[in-house]
Design a protein around this motif. Sequence first.
Motif, PDB file in Angstrom:
ATOM      1  N   UNK A 102       0.860  -1.181   0.000  1.00  0.00           N
ATOM      2  CA  UNK A 102       0.000   0.000   0.000  1.00  0.00           C
ATOM      3  C   UNK A 102       0.891   1.224   0.000  1.00  0.00           C
ATOM      4  N   UNK A 103       0.596   2.279  -0.746  1.00  0.00           N
ATOM      5  CA  UNK A 103      -0.618   2.574  -1.519  1.00  0.00           C
ATOM      6  C   UNK A 103      -0.704   1.833  -2.848  1.00  0.00           C
ATOM      7  N   UNK A 104       0.422   1.263  -3.300  1.00  0.00           N
ATOM      8  CA  UNK A 104       0.382   0.436  -4.508  1.00  0.00           C
ATOM      9  C   UNK A 104       1.015  -0.901  -4.175  1.00  0.00           C
ATOM     10  N   UNK A 105       0.714  -1.882  -4.993  1.00  0.00           N
ATOM     11  CA  UNK A 105       1.271  -3.208  -4.777  1.00  0.00           C
ATOM     12  C   UNK A 105       0.676  -4.170  -5.771  1.00  0.00           C
ATOM     13  N   UNK A 106       0.883  -5.455  -5.544  1.00  0.00           N
ATOM     14  CA  UNK A 106       0.375  -6.495  -6.436  1.00  0.00           C
ATOM     15  C   UNK A 106      -0.388  -7.521  -5.621  1.00  0.00           C
ATOM     16  N   UNK A 107      -1.550  -7.951  -6.123  1.00  0.00           N
ATOM     17  CA  UNK A 107      -2.333  -8.974  -5.443  1.00  0.00           C
ATOM     18  C   UNK A 107      -1.636 -10.327  -5.427  1.00  0.00           C
ATOM     19  N   UNK A 108      -0.553 -10.457  -6.174  1.00  0.00           N
ATOM     20  CA  UNK A 108       0.213 -11.708  -6.155  1.00  0.00           C
ATOM     21  C   UNK A 108       1.191 -11.775  -4.984  1.00  0.00           C
ATOM     22  N   UNK A 109       1.306 -10.688  -4.215  1.00  0.00           N
ATOM     23  CA  UNK A 109       2.182 -10.670  -3.046  1.00  0.00           C
ATOM     24  C   UNK A 109       1.487 -11.338  -1.871  1.00  0.00           C
ATOM     25  N   UNK A 110       2.062 -12.416  -1.353  1.00  0.00           N
ATOM     26  CA  UNK A 110       1.512 -13.078  -0.171  1.00  0.00           C
ATOM     27  C   UNK A 110       1.928 -12.328   1.088  1.00  0.00           C
ATOM     28  N   UNK A 111       1.022 -12.221   2.044  1.00  0.00           N
ATOM     29  CA  UNK A 111       1.274 -11.437   3.254  1.00  0.00           C
ATOM     30  C   UNK A 111       1.210 -12.303   4.506  1.00  0.00           C
ATOM     31  N   UNK A 112       2.088 -11.999   5.441  1.00  0.00           N
ATOM     32  CA  UNK A 112       2.021 -12.582   6.784  1.00  0.00           C
ATOM     33  C   UNK A 112       1.257 -11.620   7.690  1.00  0.00           C
TER      34      UNK A 112
END
Length: 482
Positions: free
Chosen positions: A419-429
């Motif tokens: 955020x504010x930009x990024x990719x939905x392919x990034x997995x988050x912990x």
Amino acid sequence: MKIAVAKGDGIGPEIMDTVLHIFEAAGVPLTYEFVEMGKWVFDKGFSTGMTPEAQQTIERLGILFKGPMETPKGKGVKSINVTARKVWNTYANKRVFQSLHGVDTVFSKAGIPIRLTILRENIEDTYGGIEHMLTGDVAVSRRMITRPGCMQFLRYCFDMASKQGARRITCAHKANIMKLTDGLFLDCFNEIATEYPHLKADDIIVDDLAMKLVIKPHEFDVICLTNLQGDIVSDLCAGLVGGLGFAPSANIGDAISIFEAVHGTAPDIAGKHIANPTSLLLSGLMMLRHLGIWEQAATIENALLHTLEQGVHTGDFGDKTTAPVMTPEFAAAIISNFGKLPATNAVATQPNHLVDHHPAKPKEYQMLVSENPAPETINGVDLFVESAEQPGVVADKCLRHPGARFTLTTLSNRGTQVWPTGSLFTNCANVYTARFEKKEGPVTVQEVLDLCGRVSADFKICSYELLLQYGNTRGYSLAQGQ
């Protein structure tokens, strides 16, 4: 002269007795005070792996010669080997790797001789063992690299390289990724290099070094590394010359130094008197030279090299068509060869000039602090907050709290901006880093703590780091994709 000796665990006592027997036969002018260290001391209830009497003896004598030691597994105790190095500030680990006749390797068979000196910073880096669980899913380790610590270590490296007539000194690092920590290490290397214009000084990324070491190791001479990288690379180099059984190790400090075998305790063969004592013997020879006992060191090393040329070997190496000897027979062969020279790489004998090694006990802790540091300002703070919610939801909650002094500039997860930009392919912990930067003018620690108080209304704050600037230099990294 008297030194402290810890025999160690497993095969430690038998190989230490073997080395001391060789020393006695060569007339080495040392006496020994034996100290209690190792797994069996842990088992007696001493959490440091050494008795208080052992610590006092070592600090009085200044030299520790130790066999391999085991740290109990699963008992929450620190490694006795790492503890000893850190407690006594033996900041430089020196390991010399050389081709030995009779120890067959890919390179010896190709006629390529190897002689490498690996110098590893011994105190800092991840070996501080400063670790925390931020959540049930996220662990963090603090990697501390200090300018004074780097300067102390690297000055030793350049001084040693200069004295031994090195043709090249190389700094291995990962400053392309860890720009602040490894970057600081590299900056210190380059700064000290200007004081040694007669030495060829260069640097290499550590993964490139690993590849080149297994292709053309003869191109390198002295290599300086941070602690963890140095640990890995030094074992790699041991493999180039036949294994850890031929890898001597010295841990050098201003007051106390430790000389040790770095291989394991091999409990499966303990007491059978078939262990290879070469690594501990070579470490002992490094110790003798450190103490100015050059004559006997040369006699023993030349005899060892001659013995290896004769094909005498223990069961872990050598010509498999010839019968191996037991540890006492290996020592007897070396002793019988005193006064003989190897056909290749004979060591020149130098007269002894004994060095006083007894440390003066300091009256207080020595503080390692740089002189004239650049002016420091606080530009904001990274808050590590626990949440399993989507980045947009986390951002909306964070945006409730900046107040008049801060603005939320980015959210990252595992080092990548989401955020504010990024990719939905990034997995988050479930730990986000919320970066709050100042709107104008420097902020104070109290203002940061006030911000923490406000944000804690919505999140558990697991940790925080100030965004510091020194002069015109930013003291913090950007997130991937920021």
